[in-house]
Design an enzyme around this catalytic site. Structure first.
Site, PDB file in Angstrom:
ATOM      1  N   ASP A  56      -9.305  40.196   1.187  1.00  0.00           N
ATOM      2  CA  ASP A  56      -8.640  41.770   1.038  1.00  0.00           C
ATOM      3  C   ASP A  56      -9.165  42.423  -0.056  1.00  0.00           C
ATOM      4  O   ASP A  56      -8.859  43.579  -0.155  1.00  0.00           O
ATOM      5  CB  ASP A  56      -7.126  41.637   1.318  1.00  0.00           C
ATOM      6  CG  ASP A  56      -6.431  40.941  -0.065  1.00  0.00           C
ATOM      7  OD1 ASP A  56      -7.108  40.821  -0.889  1.00  0.00           O
ATOM      8  OD2 ASP A  56      -5.098  40.707   0.449  1.00  0.00           O
ATOM      9  N   SER A 111       2.812  41.536  -5.823  1.00  0.00           N
ATOM     10  CA  SER A 111       2.363  40.422  -4.802  1.00  0.00           C
ATOM     11  C   SER A 111       1.533  39.396  -5.587  1.00  0.00           C
ATOM     12  O   SER A 111       1.772  38.060  -5.132  1.00  0.00           O
ATOM     13  CB  SER A 111       1.788  41.040  -3.762  1.00  0.00           C
ATOM     14  OG  SER A 111       0.611  41.891  -4.252  1.00  0.00           O
ATOM     15  N   HIS A 116      -5.794  40.612  -3.451  1.00  0.00           N
ATOM     16  CA  HIS A 116      -5.133  39.288  -4.112  1.00  0.00           C
ATOM     17  C   HIS A 116      -5.713  38.067  -4.539  1.00  0.00           C
ATOM     18  O   HIS A 116      -6.890  37.768  -3.838  1.00  0.00           O
ATOM     19  CB  HIS A 116      -4.087  39.030  -2.798  1.00  0.00           C
ATOM     20  CG  HIS A 116      -2.990  40.034  -2.512  1.00  0.00           C
ATOM     21  ND1 HIS A 116      -2.960  40.870  -1.162  1.00  0.00           N
ATOM     22  CD2 HIS A 116      -2.009  40.513  -3.130  1.00  0.00           C
ATOM     23  CE1 HIS A 116      -1.982  41.635  -0.979  1.00  0.00           C
ATOM     24  NE2 HIS A 116      -1.638  41.568  -2.329  1.00  0.00           N
TER      25      HIS A 116
END
Length: 240
Positions: free
Chosen positions: A210, A12, A213
């Site tokens: 979060d 990601s 990321h």
């Protein structure tokens, strides 16, 4: 002049979550990531088209994609050598994937290999693979211990299958993951002793809320670091 192709792969943080909050992207594209006539991307359908973030919008389709390092990398590289070449970006990353899911013969590996071959058939020359992955492998001791060997096999397999024995790899040392094992994966990434393999450290770059990321700001800086590493380690020696 052949198009200089860069394979963007991993999970990601490569496909990009900069500007993504609560599964929505804010739509903000910073100046360092703006489109440029000399930057193209290979679409999921295998066609070259103008590159614009999110680069992985039709590749990492089960997740919300935002800003990754690809566009800033390409723009920084062009700024160093204006008018010298055209860049083709080949997005291949998919969020939440462990290194075992990228083994030769897997869906992800096969897609990456096929897209790399498509980029060559469409008039490109692969210059490097840029790899940002490993957070998922901090979730188990077994995966962590096996990471270095798995990554070395991946590099060897892709070089062999593309028939480019010295294909440069630039991997990013992860900045997040399970705190119990993240340093072990980072050690494997930074300690890899293979020819034509470089490592850029993402530790210390700002993260989204979060805690996993990279933020938009971080992705822009990472793109710059990747471009500098490619120039110093691979492009300039090639020109000498």
């Amino acid at each position: 002049m052949k198009r200089s192709v860069f394979i963007l792969s991993g999970q990601s943080n490569m496909s990009g979550r900069g500007g993504v909050k609560a599964r929505r992207w804010d739509g903000i594209i910073p100046s360092a990531c703006q489109p440029h006539p000399s930057i193209l991307r290979l679409s999921a359908a295998g066609a070259w088209e103008p590159a614009i973030d999110p680069l992985h919008c039709d590749i990492d389709v089960s997740k919300t994609c935002g800003i990754g390092p690809g566009m800033s990398f390409a723009n920084y590289l062009l700024s160093k050598f204006p008018g010298s070449f055209e860049i083709g970006l080949v997005p291949c990353a998919e969020g939440g994937t462990a290194i075992a899911e990228w083994a030769r013969g897997s869906r992800l590996y096969s897609r990456m290999l096929n897209r790399a071959k498509e980029s060559v058939s469409a008039g490109g020359e692969i210059k490097a693979v840029i790899w940002f992955q490993g957070e998922s492998d901090t979730l188990s001791e077994e995966a962590t211990e096996a990471y270095r060997g798995s990554m070395e096999r991946l590099i060897g397999d892709l070089r062999s299958d593309l028939n480019v024995p010295s294909l440069p790899f630039i991997q990013v040392a992860i900045a997040s993951g399970d705190e119990r094992r993240v340093e072990k994966v980072r050690e494997a990434q930074m300690g890899m002793d293979l020819d034509h393999v470089a490592c850029v450290d993402a530790k210390g770059l700002p993260l989204n809320a979060d805690g996993l990321h990279l933020s938009t700001e971080a992705q822009v800086e990472l793109g710059r670091l990747l471009a500098d590493t490619y120039v110093v380690r691979f492009l300039l020696p090639e020109q000498q």
